[in-house]
Design a protein around this motif. Sequence first.
Motif, short mmCIF file in Angstrom:
data_model
loop_
_atom_site.label_atom_id
_atom_site.label_comp_id
_atom_site.label_asym_id
_atom_site.label_seq_id
_atom_site.Cartn_x
_atom_site.Cartn_y
_atom_site.Cartn_z
N MET A 1 29.97 44.65 25.73
CA MET A 1 28.96 43.92 26.50
C MET A 1 28.34 42.86 25.77
O MET A 1 27.95 43.08 24.49
CB MET A 1 27.82 45.08 27.03
N ASN A 2 28.03 41.83 26.46
CA ASN A 2 27.64 40.48 25.64
C ASN A 2 26.17 40.03 26.54
O ASN A 2 26.64 39.65 27.67
CB ASN A 2 28.75 39.55 25.42
N LEU A 3 25.09 39.77 26.10
CA LEU A 3 24.10 39.29 26.66
C LEU A 3 23.97 37.94 26.73
O LEU A 3 24.00 37.39 25.61
CB LEU A 3 22.80 40.34 26.10
N LYS A 4 23.76 37.44 27.64
CA LYS A 4 23.41 35.78 27.75
C LYS A 4 22.27 35.45 26.99
O LYS A 4 22.15 34.36 26.34
CB LYS A 4 23.15 35.56 29.16
N GLY A 5 21.34 36.25 26.96
CA GLY A 5 19.88 35.85 26.23
C GLY A 5 20.11 36.28 24.90
O GLY A 5 20.90 37.16 24.42
N ASN A 6 19.60 35.44 23.94
CA ASN A 6 19.66 35.66 22.37
C ASN A 6 18.73 36.77 22.31
O ASN A 6 17.51 36.46 21.48
CB ASN A 6 19.56 34.32 21.63
N ILE A 7 18.86 37.91 22.70
CA ILE A 7 17.79 38.73 22.44
C ILE A 7 18.43 39.80 21.38
O ILE A 7 19.47 40.46 21.51
CB ILE A 7 17.11 39.45 23.54
N SER A 8 17.60 40.64 20.52
CA SER A 8 17.99 41.83 19.81
C SER A 8 17.56 43.11 20.49
O SER A 8 16.11 42.98 21.13
CB SER A 8 17.80 41.85 18.46
N LYS A 9 18.20 44.20 20.48
CA LYS A 9 17.64 45.42 21.02
C LYS A 9 16.70 46.02 20.39
O LYS A 9 16.52 45.96 18.88
CB LYS A 9 19.00 46.15 21.02
N LEU A 10 15.66 46.61 21.04
CA LEU A 10 14.57 47.31 20.20
C LEU A 10 14.78 48.91 20.15
O LEU A 10 15.47 49.51 20.89
CB LEU A 10 13.01 47.25 21.01
N PRO A 11 14.81 49.30 18.88
CA PRO A 11 15.15 50.79 18.79
C PRO A 11 14.01 51.58 19.39
O PRO A 11 12.87 51.52 19.06
CB PRO A 11 14.94 50.76 17.28
N VAL A 12 14.64 52.19 20.69
CA VAL A 12 13.67 53.09 21.25
C VAL A 12 14.45 54.27 21.81
O VAL A 12 15.70 54.46 21.93
CB VAL A 12 12.98 52.27 22.58
N ASP A 13 13.54 55.50 21.35
CA ASP A 13 14.45 56.76 21.91
C ASP A 13 13.70 57.48 22.96
O ASP A 13 12.27 57.31 23.23
CB ASP A 13 14.03 57.90 20.66
N PHE A 14 14.48 58.08 23.90
CA PHE A 14 13.96 58.63 25.04
C PHE A 14 13.99 60.22 24.86
O PHE A 14 14.89 60.75 24.28
CB PHE A 14 14.69 58.25 26.28
N TYR A 15 12.92 60.74 25.01
CA TYR A 15 12.66 62.28 24.96
C TYR A 15 12.07 62.85 26.28
O TYR A 15 10.90 62.47 26.77
CB TYR A 15 11.48 62.76 23.91
N PRO A 16 13.02 63.84 26.66
CA PRO A 16 12.25 64.49 27.98
C PRO A 16 11.74 65.80 27.27
O PRO A 16 12.12 66.60 26.77
CB PRO A 16 13.57 64.99 28.76
N ILE A 17 10.38 65.66 28.01
CA ILE A 17 9.42 66.98 27.32
C ILE A 17 9.24 67.83 28.44
O ILE A 17 8.55 67.23 29.65
CB ILE A 17 8.16 66.17 26.68
N THR A 18 9.55 69.00 28.43
CA THR A 18 9.23 69.91 29.31
C THR A 18 7.74 70.57 29.51
O THR A 18 7.22 70.49 28.37
CB THR A 18 10.16 70.97 29.76
N ALA A 19 7.38 70.93 30.25
CA ALA A 19 6.12 72.01 30.14
C ALA A 19 6.22 73.09 29.33
O ALA A 19 5.14 73.26 28.43
CB ALA A 19 5.81 72.48 31.62
N THR A 20 7.25 73.60 29.30
CA THR A 20 7.55 74.58 28.45
C THR A 20 7.53 74.15 26.75
O THR A 20 6.97 74.74 26.08
CB THR A 20 9.04 75.25 28.47
N ASP A 21 7.92 72.81 26.50
CA ASP A 21 7.81 72.17 25.34
C ASP A 21 6.37 72.17 24.61
O ASP A 21 6.02 72.22 23.70
CB ASP A 21 8.53 71.01 25.25
N VAL A 22 5.64 71.62 26.04
CA VAL A 22 4.10 71.62 25.59
C VAL A 22 3.65 72.76 25.41
O VAL A 22 2.70 72.75 24.34
CB VAL A 22 3.65 70.93 27.16
#
Lengths: 225, 126
Positions: free
Chosen positions: A1-22
């Motif tokens: 994949m090549n993006l048209k805009g000269n942009i860099s990816k921000l490092p971001v993580d996704f965490y699914p948190i359940t009620a049980t985790d809480v």
Amino acid sequence: MNLKGNISKLPVDFYPITATDVVRHLEDQLGFRVHADFSVWDNRSPWEKPDNRGSSYVIMRAIFRPQDITIPTQSQNYMERLVQASGAGIQYQKDVIEILKKFMFPQDMARVQNMPEELQRLAKMGIYGERLKELMRRPNMFYEPIKDHYGCYLRPERIIYDMFIDTDAATPNTMAGKVDIVKLEDSDQAETIKWGVLLWHGTVGQSIGNYGVTIDDVFQQQIPR
Amino acid sequence: MSFAEFCSKFCDQVQLTIPDVPTESSELELDILKRMHALIGNVQLQKNRFNQVPMHFITNRLSDLDEVRKCLDSYHNGDVPDELLESLSMGLYEYPFNSIRVEYQNIIETLAVYIVVSHVRDSINK
């Protein structure tokens, strides 16, 4: 994949948190089992589409056994025993209360009655009417003498933020990055409520360019969202 | 497993005596000092409940004993500095390391190893 805009990816993580985790995180902090349930307070009006959730708030109720949160007192005095049995004159374990305080509603919750902007903000989240009254009535720990249990309302989003503290940081209680709760999946069962949390690493939302002035100096107001 | 149980298993349960540590100046590296103060702040609320609470972020990091050994070997002549033990003991319990009971010493030793392992691992990854 090549993006048209000269942009860099921000490092971001996704965490699914359940009620049980809480609940598990809360139990880890306290060191004893906690019985808790969750309800979704949505601010959807009856005429809105069922899939239009708007913004919703998840309220957490937790109950505790007396031996976990109070200092045991064995008074020989009948009157004192009677007073203790009614829940008055109870001494809470300081450490436990200190931990719970971080996740409880403000002690002066009733003050919002005189703060229209705050009331509006809470209403947008689904906290209004009887729901708000209940929180104002019981912002602290309360005792239910018939069941002999203690209870309190807690803020699950505060517990989630606590989960993202970076234990390797140079100062205590430093977040591992910018934490955004971006998604809420609720269901009929409290245990399957799930939050989607983004953890951004590094600096996010920094203004670009260097003109010797800050953006806020020029624009008096923030862009409305 | 509670953190106190983990510490007593992790350490050898022998009452230690460390030499006097000079209090005027610190020989600890700045990064170690910062980590120590942050750790004291992070576990402060739990310090009287170590026999009940787990400390996953510490126990997970120390779970691989080979790695722990490797990190310790590459740091400070393969040993945890006495000053770190003393400063942690004073910072957390407000008593000198030599004067506290063995179960508390075990907790301090485990925390000190955690700090050193974190420091070495992060300096390798930099």
